[in-house]
Design a protein around this motif. Structure first.
Motif, PDB file in Angstrom:
ATOM      1  N   PRO A 110     -22.298  -6.706 -18.234  1.00 43.79           N
ATOM      2  CA  PRO A 110     -21.648  -8.303 -18.558  1.00 43.79           C
ATOM      3  C   PRO A 110     -23.353  -8.799 -18.595  1.00 43.79           C
ATOM      4  CG  PRO A 110     -21.190  -6.959 -16.709  1.00 43.79           C
ATOM      5  CD  PRO A 110     -22.174  -5.660 -17.365  1.00 43.79           C
ATOM      6  N   ASN A 111     -23.595  -9.924 -18.716  1.00 47.13           N
ATOM      7  CA  ASN A 111     -24.339 -10.744 -19.300  1.00 47.13           C
ATOM      8  C   ASN A 111     -25.292 -11.096 -17.560  1.00 47.13           C
ATOM      9  OD1 ASN A 111     -24.825 -11.725 -22.218  1.00 47.13           O
ATOM     10  ND2 ASN A 111     -23.220 -13.320 -21.752  1.00 47.13           N
ATOM     11  N   PHE A 112     -24.416 -11.589 -16.851  1.00 46.47           N
ATOM     12  CA  PHE A 112     -25.361 -11.203 -15.809  1.00 46.47           C
ATOM     13  C   PHE A 112     -25.692 -10.856 -15.283  1.00 46.47           C
ATOM     14  CE2 PHE A 112     -22.363  -9.084 -12.509  1.00 46.47           C
ATOM     15  CZ  PHE A 112     -21.695  -9.542 -13.099  1.00 46.47           C
ATOM     16  N   LEU A 113     -25.528  -9.152 -15.463  1.00 44.51           N
ATOM     17  CA  LEU A 113     -26.486  -8.356 -15.254  1.00 44.51           C
ATOM     18  C   LEU A 113     -27.876  -8.107 -16.161  1.00 44.51           C
ATOM     19  CD1 LEU A 113     -24.434  -4.997 -15.132  1.00 44.51           C
ATOM     20  CD2 LEU A 113     -25.471  -6.456 -12.891  1.00 44.51           C
ATOM     21  N   LEU A 164     -28.710  -3.436  -2.331  1.00 45.34           N
ATOM     22  CA  LEU A 164     -27.330  -2.464  -3.354  1.00 45.34           C
ATOM     23  C   LEU A 164     -26.790  -1.766  -2.294  1.00 45.34           C
ATOM     24  CD1 LEU A 164     -26.563  -1.494  -5.613  1.00 45.34           C
ATOM     25  CD2 LEU A 164     -28.278  -0.095  -6.253  1.00 45.34           C
ATOM     26  N   ARG A 165     -27.356  -0.574  -1.665  1.00 45.56           N
ATOM     27  CA  ARG A 165     -26.368  -0.274  -0.564  1.00 45.56           C
ATOM     28  C   ARG A 165     -25.482  -1.106  -0.040  1.00 45.56           C
ATOM     29  NH1 ARG A 165     -30.608   2.465   2.557  1.00 45.56           N
ATOM     30  NH2 ARG A 165     -28.887   4.450   3.479  1.00 45.56           N
ATOM     31  N   ARG A 166     -25.394  -2.342   1.022  1.00 42.34           N
ATOM     32  CA  ARG A 166     -24.530  -3.039   1.654  1.00 42.34           C
ATOM     33  C   ARG A 166     -23.482  -3.446   0.571  1.00 42.34           C
ATOM     34  NH1 ARG A 166     -29.700  -5.183   4.188  1.00 42.34           N
ATOM     35  NH2 ARG A 166     -29.288  -6.725   2.693  1.00 42.34           N
ATOM     36  N   ALA A 167     -24.372  -4.164  -0.443  1.00 39.71           N
ATOM     37  CA  ALA A 167     -23.604  -4.831  -1.475  1.00 39.71           C
ATOM     38  C   ALA A 167     -21.980  -3.568  -2.144  1.00 39.71           C
ATOM     39  CB  ALA A 167     -23.833  -5.176  -2.466  1.00 39.71           C
ATOM     40  N   ALA A 200     -28.297  -3.896 -10.124  1.00 39.31           N
ATOM     41  CA  ALA A 200     -27.060  -3.536  -9.963  1.00 39.31           C
ATOM     42  C   ALA A 200     -26.462  -3.950  -9.145  1.00 39.31           C
ATOM     43  CB  ALA A 200     -27.579  -2.088  -9.714  1.00 39.31           C
ATOM     44  N   THR A 201     -26.601  -4.802  -7.611  1.00 37.49           N
ATOM     45  CA  THR A 201     -26.277  -5.382  -6.599  1.00 37.49           C
ATOM     46  C   THR A 201     -25.127  -6.351  -7.183  1.00 37.49           C
ATOM     47  OG1 THR A 201     -28.943  -4.787  -6.512  1.00 37.49           O
ATOM     48  CG2 THR A 201     -27.390  -6.918  -4.440  1.00 37.49           C
ATOM     49  N   GLN A 202     -25.723  -6.564  -8.849  1.00 33.72           N
ATOM     50  CA  GLN A 202     -24.089  -8.518  -8.551  1.00 33.72           C
ATOM     51  C   GLN A 202     -23.646  -7.546  -9.366  1.00 33.72           C
ATOM     52  OE1 GLN A 202     -25.228 -11.262  -8.471  1.00 33.72           O
ATOM     53  NE2 GLN A 202     -27.018 -11.025  -7.400  1.00 33.72           N
ATOM     54  N   ALA A 203     -23.779  -6.527  -9.360  1.00 33.55           N
ATOM     55  CA  ALA A 203     -22.614  -5.919  -9.922  1.00 33.55           C
ATOM     56  C   ALA A 203     -21.400  -5.555  -9.576  1.00 33.55           C
ATOM     57  CB  ALA A 203     -23.106  -4.338 -10.917  1.00 33.55           C
ATOM     58  N   PHE A 204     -21.949  -5.331  -8.093  1.00 28.80           N
ATOM     59  CA  PHE A 204     -20.714  -4.465  -6.726  1.00 28.80           C
ATOM     60  C   PHE A 204     -20.726  -6.135  -5.307  1.00 28.80           C
ATOM     61  CE2 PHE A 204     -22.879  -0.747  -8.017  1.00 28.80           C
ATOM     62  CZ  PHE A 204     -21.560  -0.312  -7.542  1.00 28.80           C
ATOM     63  N   GLN A 205     -21.320  -7.485  -6.362  1.00 24.88           N
ATOM     64  CA  GLN A 205     -20.666  -8.080  -5.561  1.00 24.88           C
ATOM     65  C   GLN A 205     -20.664  -9.689  -6.172  1.00 24.88           C
ATOM     66  OE1 GLN A 205     -24.200  -8.144  -2.326  1.00 24.88           O
ATOM     67  NE2 GLN A 205     -25.946  -9.730  -4.160  1.00 24.88           N
ATOM     68  N   ASN A 206     -21.087  -9.933  -7.107  1.00 20.56           N
ATOM     69  CA  ASN A 206     -20.893 -11.301  -8.262  1.00 20.56           C
ATOM     70  C   ASN A 206     -19.254 -11.330  -9.001  1.00 20.56           C
ATOM     71  OD1 ASN A 206     -20.880 -12.797 -10.410  1.00 20.56           O
ATOM     72  ND2 ASN A 206     -22.707 -13.010 -10.582  1.00 20.56           N
ATOM     73  N   PRO A 207     -18.975 -12.133  -8.146  1.00 16.66           N
ATOM     74  CA  PRO A 207     -17.178 -12.610  -8.808  1.00 16.66           C
ATOM     75  C   PRO A 207     -17.241 -12.568  -9.765  1.00 16.66           C
ATOM     76  CG  PRO A 207     -18.356 -14.159  -7.594  1.00 16.66           C
ATOM     77  CD  PRO A 207     -19.176 -13.379  -7.711  1.00 16.66           C
ATOM     78  N   MET A 227     -18.037  -9.814 -11.637  1.00 16.88           N
ATOM     79  CA  MET A 227     -17.678  -8.688 -12.060  1.00 16.88           C
ATOM     80  C   MET A 227     -16.302  -8.809 -12.444  1.00 16.88           C
ATOM     81  SD  MET A 227     -19.770  -6.529 -12.908  1.00 16.88           S
ATOM     82  CE  MET A 227     -18.687  -4.902 -14.090  1.00 16.88           C
ATOM     83  N   LYS A 228     -14.952  -9.417 -11.591  1.00 19.44           N
ATOM     84  CA  LYS A 228     -13.877  -9.872 -11.860  1.00 19.44           C
ATOM     85  C   LYS A 228     -13.365  -9.995 -12.871  1.00 19.44           C
ATOM     86  CE  LYS A 228      -9.989 -10.852  -8.938  1.00 19.44           C
ATOM     87  NZ  LYS A 228      -9.566 -12.014  -8.222  1.00 19.44           N
ATOM     88  N   THR A 229     -14.105 -10.739 -13.459  1.00 14.96           N
ATOM     89  CA  THR A 229     -13.348 -11.358 -14.536  1.00 14.96           C
ATOM     90  C   THR A 229     -13.554 -10.546 -15.969  1.00 14.96           C
ATOM     91  OG1 THR A 229     -14.048 -13.586 -13.838  1.00 14.96           O
ATOM     92  CG2 THR A 229     -13.258 -13.608 -16.537  1.00 14.96           C
ATOM     93  N   TYR A 230     -15.229 -10.209 -16.059  1.00 14.93           N
ATOM     94  CA  TYR A 230     -15.326  -9.367 -16.586  1.00 14.93           C
ATOM     95  C   TYR A 230     -14.630  -7.914 -17.159  1.00 14.93           C
ATOM     96  CZ  TYR A 230     -18.776  -5.623 -19.177  1.00 14.93           C
ATOM     97  OH  TYR A 230     -18.956  -4.757 -19.740  1.00 14.93           O
ATOM     98  N   LEU A 231     -14.325  -7.691 -15.802  1.00 12.73           N
ATOM     99  CA  LEU A 231     -13.702  -6.356 -15.390  1.00 12.73           C
ATOM    100  C   LEU A 231     -12.299  -6.702 -16.025  1.00 12.73           C
ATOM    101  CD1 LEU A 231     -14.444  -4.330 -12.369  1.00 12.73           C
ATOM    102  CD2 LEU A 231     -14.616  -4.007 -14.613  1.00 12.73           C
ATOM    103  N   GLN A 232     -11.114  -7.400 -15.627  1.00 15.53           N
ATOM    104  CA  GLN A 232      -9.784  -7.910 -16.057  1.00 15.53           C
ATOM    105  C   GLN A 232      -9.942  -8.316 -17.557  1.00 15.53           C
ATOM    106  OE1 GLN A 232      -9.761 -11.428 -13.434  1.00 15.53           O
ATOM    107  NE2 GLN A 232      -8.172 -11.134 -12.166  1.00 15.53           N
ATOM    108  N   HIS A 233     -10.841  -8.445 -18.278  1.00 14.16           N
ATOM    109  CA  HIS A 233     -10.963  -8.757 -20.437  1.00 14.16           C
ATOM    110  C   HIS A 233     -11.342  -6.577 -20.518  1.00 14.16           C
ATOM    111  CE1 HIS A 233     -11.163 -12.976 -20.961  1.00 14.16           C
ATOM    112  NE2 HIS A 233     -12.016 -12.970 -19.674  1.00 14.16           N
TER     113      HIS A 233
END
Ligand SMILES: Cc1ncc(COP(=O)(O)O)c(C=O)c1O
Length: 424
Positions: A49-52, A74-77, A277-284, A286-292
Motif C-alpha cells: 500500500p502507498n501509505f506504507l 508497533l507492538r501496541r498497534a 509497519a505500525t501503519q499497516a496495523f492501524q491505518n484505516p 489498510m481496510k480498503t486495500y484489503l477489500q480490493h
C-alpha cells in the motif's frame, strides 16, 4: 583441505528452500527463451500500500537499534489489531516483532522444549526448522477427503509427554488455500487445552481470508495460543521482513526465551520497517486495500478452481490466501503410461511440456507417490489489477470478465494444465 568442507555434518542434508529453487529454474528457462507461467512462487502479486511506502520513506533516516521485542507503538498497534478482530485482551507486552514470521517460527521451535507437531501437507520450512533445532517431529497426516485438515481425534493420538509439545496450525493454509470453521477450531481448542498442547497459529494469510472473516483459534484457547502474522502476505511486503508473534501471559517464559534468542541473533527487525509497519496495523486505509486485494484473489481463485475441477482434477474451492492443492490421482493410469509416477516427475513434465510451474507435493511433505502439487494463482500484474478495482470502486462488484482482462496469464496457465490433462 578443510574437514567436511567446513560445514556441520548434522546439517548436511539441508537444501535451499524449494520454492526459491523453482524461481531459479524458471529464470534459467526464461533466459533460454521459453515462455513460463509461474504458478509456483507464493508471493503476493500486489504492490505494498502507498501509505506504507510513504511511511517507510519518511523513516528511512532512522538508524538506531530498537529494543529486541520491537517498537513500542508497533507492538501496541498489533495488540489492538488482534483485540479488535479476534476479541482478545492483549497488550504491547504480549507482542514480539521479528525480521519475518519465518524467523519467529524458528526461534519458537528452538525455545520450546517439547515435540513439534506438524500436519501434512504443510508449509515448506517447518520441518527443516525443526531439524535445525534438533527437535522431534510428530506428523499428523491429512488428505483430500478431509480437506487437508486435522481433526480433534488426531490430537488425541499424540503420545503424552512430560514436556509441553506444540502444534503448528496454519490457516488459511499453505498449500491448500483452505481454512478451519469456528466449530472446527473450537473442537481442536478443547482437546489442546485438555492435553496441554501449545498452539502456534500461523495466521500469516489471515487477512487474506477471501470473505474477510478470518477467525483465530486464540478466541477459543487464548491461554495456549501464539498467533503468528506479519506483513509478508496481506501487506504484500515479503521482502521487508516483518513478522509478529502474540503470546498469552501464560507463556511469558517462552516469550522471554524467544526475545533472548532474538537479541543474540538478529538484534531487532529493521528500524524504518517497524515504523512503517505500525501503519499497516492501524491505518484505516489498510481496510480498503484489503477489500480490493481480497476480492481480486477470491474471484480469480474460484475461476482457477472451476477450470481445473472441470478437467477432472480433485481440488477444493479456495477460502483464503492464493493457493490450490491439486490432486491428479484420477489420472494415475494415464500418467503412469507416460512414465509419471511421482509428484516431482509430474511437475517437471508439466513444466517441460506446457511451461507452467507448479510445486510438487513432496516439498510440502506429501508422499512422493501422491500425485499432488501446489498451484499459486499469482502470476499477474497486481498493480494493474488493483488500480482497476480501485477505479471501479467498492460499491460496484468486479465485472464477470475482470480476471480475463487483468489476470489473464494465471487463467491461461490453468487452461494449459487442463489441456495437458485432457490430452494425456
Ligand atoms: C505458511 C507460511 N508461514 C510463514 C511464512 C513466512 O513468511 P515471512 O517469513 O515472510 O513472514 C510463509 C511464507 O511463504 C508461509 O507460507
Amino acid at each position: 583441505m578443510f574437514t567436511n568442507g567446513g560445514a556441520n555434518q548434522r546439517l548436511k542434508n539441508l537444501s535451499p528452500s524449494p520454492t526459491l529453487r523453482i524461481k531459479e529454474l524458471c529464470r534459467q528457462l526464461q533466459t533460454q527463451g521459453k515462455k513460463i507461467c509461474d504458478l509456483g512462487l507464493g508471493q503476493s502479486p500486489f504492490p505494498a500500500p502507498n501509505f506504507l511506502v510513504k511511511e517507510l520513506r519518511k523513516n528511512a533516516h532512522r538508524v538506531e537499534y530498537l529494543p529486541a521485542p520491537g517498537l513500542s507503538s508497533l507492538r501496541r498497534a498489533v495488540a489492538e489489531f488482534f483485540n479488535q478482530r479476534q476479541n482478545l485482551d492483549l497488550t504491547e507486552n504480549n507482542i514480539v516483532i521479528g525480521p519475518g514470521s519465518k524467523e519467529l517460527l524458528f526461534l519458537l521451535q528452538l525455545a520450546n522444549g517439547g515435540i513439534t507437531i506438524l500436519s501434512t501437507p504443510s508449509w515448506v520450512s517447518y520441518q527443516p526448522q525443526a531439524k535445525i533445532a534438533n527437535k522431534k517431529i510428530y506428523y499428523l497426516k491429512t488428505d483430500f477427503s478431509r480437506s487437508w485438515k486435522i481433526q480433534p481425534k488426531d490430537l488425541e493420538q499424540i503420545p503424552s509427554s512430560r514436556k509441553t509439545n506444540f502444534l503448528i496450525l496454519n490457516y488459511p493454509h499453505n498449500p491448500s488455500g483452505l481454512t478451519y470453521s469456528q466449530t472446527e477450531l473450537r473442537a481442536l481448542a478443547q482437546i489442546a487445552r485438555r492435553r496441554k498442547i501449545i498452539i502456534v497459529a500461523d495466521e500469516i494469510y489471515g487477512e487474506f481470508h477471501h470473505q474477510g472473516k478470518h477467525c483465530s483459534i486464540a478466541r477459543f484457547y487464548p491461554e495456549g495460543t501464539i498467533i503468528i502474522s506479519g506483513l509478508s502476505k496481506w501487506g504484500s511486503a515479503g521482502g521487508w521482513r516483518l513478522g509478529t508473534a502474540a503470546f498469552p501471559p501464560q507463556l511469558e517464559q517462552l516469550k522471554n526465551t524467544v526475545i533472548a534468542l532474538g537479541t543474540n541473533t538478529y538484534s531487532c527487525a529493521a528500524t524504518p520497517i517497524q515504523y512503517a509497519a505500525t501503519q499497516a496495523f492501524q491505518n484505516p486505509e489498510m481496510k480498503t486495500y484489503l477489500q480490493h486485494t481480497r476480492r481480486i484473489l477470491q474471484k480469480l481463485g474460484s475461476e482457477c478452481f472451476t477450470i481445473l475441477n472441470q478437467a477432472g482434477i480433485k481440488v477444493h474451492p479456495p477460502q483464503g490466501g492464493f493457493y490450490l492443492y491439486l490432486d491428479f490421482s484420477p489420472f494415475k493410469k494415464q500418467l503412469s503410461k507416460k512414465g509419471i509416477k511421482t509428484n516431482q516427475q509430474l511437475c517437471s513434465r508439466l513444466l517441460k511440456e506446457t511451461g507452467v510451474v507448479i510445486i510438487a507435493g513432496e516439498e510440502f511433505l506429501s508422499h512422493k507417490n501422491e500425485l499432488v502439487a501446489r498451484l499459486a494463482y499469482v502470476d499477474f500484474d497486481g498493480k494493474r489489477a488493483l488500480a482497476a478495482s480501485r477505479h471501479l470502486g467498492l460499491n460496484r462488484s468486479l465485472p464477470a470478465d475482470f480476471s480475463q482482462h487483468y489476470c489473464r496469464r494465471t487463467l491461461e496457465g490453468c487452461q494449459k494444465i487442463k489441456h495437458w490433462i485432457e490430452n494425456l
